[in-house]
Motif scaffolding. Structure first.
Motif, PDB file in Angstrom:
ATOM      1  N   ALA A 102     -22.008  30.473 -42.525  1.00  0.00           N
ATOM      2  CA  ALA A 102     -23.266  29.943 -43.352  1.00  0.00           C
ATOM      3  C   ALA A 102     -23.203  30.474 -44.562  1.00  0.00           C
ATOM      4  N   LEU A 103     -23.033  31.506 -44.896  1.00  0.00           N
ATOM      5  CA  LEU A 103     -23.052  32.161 -46.347  1.00  0.00           C
ATOM      6  C   LEU A 103     -21.965  31.461 -47.344  1.00  0.00           C
ATOM      7  N   ALA A 104     -20.994  31.308 -46.727  1.00  0.00           N
ATOM      8  CA  ALA A 104     -19.651  30.842 -47.762  1.00  0.00           C
ATOM      9  C   ALA A 104     -19.841  29.273 -47.874  1.00  0.00           C
ATOM     10  N   ALA A 105     -20.589  28.769 -46.945  1.00  0.00           N
ATOM     11  CA  ALA A 105     -20.880  27.218 -47.037  1.00  0.00           C
ATOM     12  C   ALA A 105     -22.054  26.890 -47.913  1.00  0.00           C
ATOM     13  N   VAL A 106     -23.016  27.758 -47.847  1.00  0.00           N
ATOM     14  CA  VAL A 106     -24.364  27.399 -48.726  1.00  0.00           C
ATOM     15  C   VAL A 106     -23.783  27.453 -50.164  1.00  0.00           C
ATOM     16  N   VAL A 107     -23.193  28.703 -50.273  1.00  0.00           N
ATOM     17  CA  VAL A 107     -22.783  29.070 -51.618  1.00  0.00           C
ATOM     18  C   VAL A 107     -21.790  28.015 -52.279  1.00  0.00           C
ATOM     19  N   PHE A 108     -20.810  27.556 -51.438  1.00  0.00           N
ATOM     20  CA  PHE A 108     -19.904  26.739 -51.972  1.00  0.00           C
ATOM     21  C   PHE A 108     -20.609  25.298 -52.355  1.00  0.00           C
ATOM     22  N   ALA A 109     -21.739  24.952 -51.382  1.00  0.00           N
ATOM     23  CA  ALA A 109     -22.569  23.562 -51.645  1.00  0.00           C
ATOM     24  C   ALA A 109     -23.157  23.693 -52.840  1.00  0.00           C
ATOM     25  N   VAL A 110     -24.031  24.791 -52.980  1.00  0.00           N
ATOM     26  CA  VAL A 110     -24.845  25.060 -54.079  1.00  0.00           C
ATOM     27  C   VAL A 110     -24.045  24.904 -55.628  1.00  0.00           C
ATOM     28  N   SER A 111     -23.065  25.828 -55.394  1.00  0.00           N
ATOM     29  CA  SER A 111     -22.011  25.869 -56.678  1.00  0.00           C
ATOM     30  C   SER A 111     -21.407  24.372 -57.145  1.00  0.00           C
ATOM     31  N   ALA A 160     -23.226  20.975 -43.158  1.00  0.00           N
ATOM     32  CA  ALA A 160     -22.938  20.873 -41.710  1.00  0.00           C
ATOM     33  C   ALA A 160     -22.391  22.385 -41.278  1.00  0.00           C
ATOM     34  N   ILE A 161     -21.412  22.765 -41.808  1.00  0.00           N
ATOM     35  CA  ILE A 161     -20.925  23.885 -41.186  1.00  0.00           C
ATOM     36  C   ILE A 161     -21.801  25.241 -41.392  1.00  0.00           C
ATOM     37  N   ALA A 162     -22.822  25.033 -42.433  1.00  0.00           N
ATOM     38  CA  ALA A 162     -23.640  26.306 -42.498  1.00  0.00           C
ATOM     39  C   ALA A 162     -24.747  26.181 -41.369  1.00  0.00           C
ATOM     40  N   ILE A 163     -24.972  24.879 -40.816  1.00  0.00           N
ATOM     41  CA  ILE A 163     -25.939  24.664 -39.840  1.00  0.00           C
ATOM     42  C   ILE A 163     -25.232  25.204 -38.567  1.00  0.00           C
ATOM     43  N   ILE A 164     -23.998  24.694 -38.386  1.00  0.00           N
ATOM     44  CA  ILE A 164     -23.295  25.033 -37.227  1.00  0.00           C
ATOM     45  C   ILE A 164     -23.102  26.470 -36.958  1.00  0.00           C
ATOM     46  N   SER A 165     -22.896  27.066 -38.263  1.00  0.00           N
ATOM     47  CA  SER A 165     -22.897  28.685 -38.215  1.00  0.00           C
ATOM     48  C   SER A 165     -23.986  29.533 -37.775  1.00  0.00           C
ATOM     49  N   VAL A 166     -24.995  28.895 -38.325  1.00  0.00           N
ATOM     50  CA  VAL A 166     -26.290  29.632 -38.040  1.00  0.00           C
ATOM     51  C   VAL A 166     -26.416  29.511 -36.648  1.00  0.00           C
ATOM     52  N   LEU A 167     -26.442  28.025 -35.959  1.00  0.00           N
ATOM     53  CA  LEU A 167     -26.595  27.956 -34.484  1.00  0.00           C
ATOM     54  C   LEU A 167     -25.710  28.737 -33.811  1.00  0.00           C
ATOM     55  N   GLY A 168     -24.346  28.999 -34.211  1.00  0.00           N
ATOM     56  CA  GLY A 168     -23.346  29.493 -33.438  1.00  0.00           C
ATOM     57  C   GLY A 168     -23.692  31.328 -33.455  1.00  0.00           C
ATOM     58  N   ALA A 169     -24.232  31.722 -34.656  1.00  0.00           N
ATOM     59  CA  ALA A 169     -24.578  32.996 -34.515  1.00  0.00           C
ATOM     60  C   ALA A 169     -26.025  33.204 -33.854  1.00  0.00           C
ATOM     61  N   ALA A 170     -26.697  32.329 -33.836  1.00  0.00           N
ATOM     62  CA  ALA A 170     -27.980  32.472 -33.071  1.00  0.00           C
ATOM     63  C   ALA A 170     -27.977  32.411 -31.487  1.00  0.00           C
ATOM     64  N   SER A 171     -26.947  31.369 -31.074  1.00  0.00           N
ATOM     65  CA  SER A 171     -26.981  31.313 -29.609  1.00  0.00           C
ATOM     66  C   SER A 171     -25.906  31.847 -28.781  1.00  0.00           C
ATOM     67  N   ARG A 172     -26.298  32.797 -28.321  1.00  0.00           N
ATOM     68  CA  ARG A 172     -25.296  33.598 -27.440  1.00  0.00           C
ATOM     69  C   ARG A 172     -24.910  32.681 -26.143  1.00  0.00           C
ATOM     70  N   ARG A 173     -26.105  32.047 -26.002  1.00  0.00           N
ATOM     71  CA  ARG A 173     -26.270  31.310 -24.379  1.00  0.00           C
ATOM     72  C   ARG A 173     -25.416  30.234 -24.825  1.00  0.00           C
ATOM     73  N   PHE A 174     -25.272  29.514 -25.796  1.00  0.00           N
ATOM     74  CA  PHE A 174     -24.383  28.238 -25.861  1.00  0.00           C
ATOM     75  C   PHE A 174     -22.699  28.749 -25.783  1.00  0.00           C
ATOM     76  N   GLY A 175     -22.615  29.841 -26.284  1.00  0.00           N
ATOM     77  CA  GLY A 175     -21.184  30.481 -26.311  1.00  0.00           C
ATOM     78  C   GLY A 175     -20.715  29.694 -27.499  1.00  0.00           C
ATOM     79  N   SER A 176     -19.230  29.637 -27.719  1.00  0.00           N
ATOM     80  CA  SER A 176     -18.656  29.340 -29.071  1.00  0.00           C
ATOM     81  C   SER A 176     -17.970  28.032 -28.919  1.00  0.00           C
ATOM     82  N   ILE A 177     -18.145  27.253 -27.655  1.00  0.00           N
ATOM     83  CA  ILE A 177     -17.324  26.200 -27.454  1.00  0.00           C
ATOM     84  C   ILE A 177     -18.034  25.152 -28.338  1.00  0.00           C
ATOM     85  N   PRO A 178     -19.048  24.854 -28.153  1.00  0.00           N
ATOM     86  CA  PRO A 178     -20.069  23.718 -28.828  1.00  0.00           C
ATOM     87  C   PRO A 178     -19.524  23.628 -30.440  1.00  0.00           C
ATOM     88  N   CYS A 179     -19.835  25.215 -30.996  1.00  0.00           N
ATOM     89  CA  CYS A 179     -19.814  25.120 -32.377  1.00  0.00           C
ATOM     90  C   CYS A 179     -18.073  24.880 -32.978  1.00  0.00           C
TER      91      CYS A 179
END
Lengths: 226, 287
Positions: B37-46, B71-90
């Protein structure tokens, strides 16, 4: 949650976003074409009058020169060779010449291969997505003997703008293949108006905004398709 | 001019990095370490600071990159937040985004696209797997090196617009991920971001930068496998960290050397005038 469905949905989303950009460009061109058709029909002579003699452009003797400021210092010239298209013009200079001219960005020539590639790249013309420039006249007013002020639609970088071009009819001659007509057109455009903003405002202000154009055209009556 | 240049660098590098660090701090309050998320947000802002706000839909295909990044930043945050989802959806979403971008890039042959889809799947799965196994300084370091390498190769490819956004992302990834204990859930997203940027670089390259350069940069973060593979079990601790960073740096260095050589010999010659990397739009230094 089915991962395959998610993957397909994400792929489709990204494709839709990008496909819309194509559609957007096509829509701009379609709008421009429709406007041109209306303006053109209004500017041209009534249907009862004979059509103007038409000349196909000779690519060897038709080129566009462009001039732009580099790093707020020198003005450098480049050219786009081998223009194609048609010009319609009455021998007696009774009506404004009508132009439909296309320039391929593959023929850009600044004298430096690297500069040619820079200009063809995504920072400027983005020749990959917009490989051609086009000018189609929509009308004109007399500015003197053999001189006309022609308005038309210039399409660069996928953006169409109305511009005004000063045109001088440089002569009508006879070549081995038939009659030839020569024109020289000059115009000043702002590249930012065509969405080419890179390097104008931000340091080191690589290239200026204002572009001077000198377009030299030679049409051959024999080159026009029947 | 110096003040103007400083203001410009502040806008294109400083501001995005500050935004990225702020985002990181906010996420850490919720115990999230989303380097993707960090890399993606910074890339988008720059990117936006460099080129202006892109229209929706974008006027040019490469200007879809900020959309991909967000979109990647959002996925990244969701991926980091949701242990229940696991990594497959992200992982699936990240791969899907890269896949969609890939199929709309100009001048890619069907074979290129098929190979790139395969590469995208492998890269996303590999990086996600690494992020789940590994939590050490070599991870943000290798990602930063890859982004820095991308910025440098963009310079050689003549695609100047993307140089500073990549550099800003590299700085942010290095700063923002310091002290992160776990970066799980964001690897696939980060792989998709790197892939999207590299795809644009290859598709719009005007200077004959070899495809191997882009590929090596994409592979650089995967140097983290060094020490993870069963046969490399003996490599542990700081030795493993050093070896991973060295390998990532070596891959990035090779990519840059290849890019600079492709740039020099883009017209098949190697005379001194063409060897000047500042020729072209930047101007030429008199010899």
């Amino acid at each position: 949650m089915n991962p395959y469905l998610i993957m397909l949905a994400a792929a489709a989303l990204m494709r839709v976003v990008l496909a819309l950009s194509d559609g957007s460009n096509e829509a701009k061109l379609a709008t421009a074409a429709a406007t041109e058709a209306r303006a053109s029909s209004a500017a041209r002579a009534p249907a009862s009058e004979p059509a103007l003699p038409s000349f196909g452009l000779d690519p060897v003797h038709s080129a566009a020169l462009f001039r732009i400021q580099h790093l707020q210092a020198g003005q450098f010239w480049g050219r786009i060779n081998a223009l194609s298209g048609t010009v319609a013009y009455a021998d007696d200079d009774s009506a404004a010449p009508q132009f439909d001219v296309t320039a391929s960005l593959a023929n850009i020539d600044t004298g430096s291969d690297k500069l040619d590639k820079n200009l063809q790249g995504p920072n400027f013309f983005n020749a990959l997505e917009f490989p051609e420039l086009r000018f189609r006249s929509t009308g004109g007013t007399r500015a003197g003997t053999s001189r006309w002020r022609v308005t038309g639609e210039m399409t660069i970088h996928g953006v169409t703008q109305i511009i005004e071009v000063e045109v001088e009819v440089t002569g009508i001659g006879l070549g081995p293949t038939g009659r030839k007509a020569g024109f020289e057109a000059t115009a000043e455009i702002q590249r930012s108006a065509f969405g080419m903003n890179w390097g104008i405002e931000k340091p080191p202000r690589m290239l200026g905004d204002s572009v001077r154009l000198i377009i030299s055209l030679e049409g051959d009556e024999a080159k026009v398709a029947p | 001019m110096t003040g103007e240049l400083a203001a410009y660098l502040g806008l294109v590098l400083g501001l995005p990095v500050a935004v990225g660090v702020a985002v990181t701090l906010i996420l850490r309050r919720w115990r999230l370490n989303a380097i993707g998320a960090l890399a993606a947000v910074v890339f988008a802002v720059s990117f936006v600071a460099e080129t202006g706000m892109p229209s929706i839909p974008p006027s040019e295909k490469w200007k879809a990159l900020p959309t991909l990044a967000i979109a990647i930043a959002i996925i990244s945050v969701l991926g980091a937040a949701s242990r229940r989802f696991g990594s497959i959806p992200c992982l699936s979403t990240a791969f899907g985004l890269a896949f969609g971008l890939l199929f709309t890039m100009p001048v890619w042959s069907p074979v290129d696209r098929a190979l790139a889809v395969l590469a995208a799947a492998i890269l996303c799965a590999s990086l996600e797997s690494l992020f789940r196994r590994c939590a050490c300084i070599s991870l943000p370091a290798s990602v930063s090196l890859a982004l820095l390498g991308l910025g440098t190769v963009f310079f050689f490819s003549g695609f100047a617009t993307l140089v500073l956004p990549c550099v800003a992302s590299a700085i942010a990834a290095a700063i923002g991920s310091l002290g992160a204990r776990s970066l799980r859930g964001t690897g696939a997203a980060l792989a998709a971001l790197l892939l999207g940027i590299a795809l644009c670089g290859d598709a719009y390259d005007q200077e004959n930068v070899p495809r191997a350069s882009w590929l090596l940069l994409l592979l650089a973060p995967h140097s983290l496998w060094l020490g993870q593979l069963p046969a490399m079990g003996w490599l542990r601790g700081s030795a493993a960290t050093g070896a991973r960073i060295t390998l990532a740096a070596a891959l990035v260095a090779i990519a840059i050397v290849l890019a600079s050589r492709g740039h020099i010999s883009s017209d098949g010659t190697d005379d001194s005038e063409d060897a000047d990397p500042m020729q072209g739009i930047y101007g030429a230094v008199p010899h």
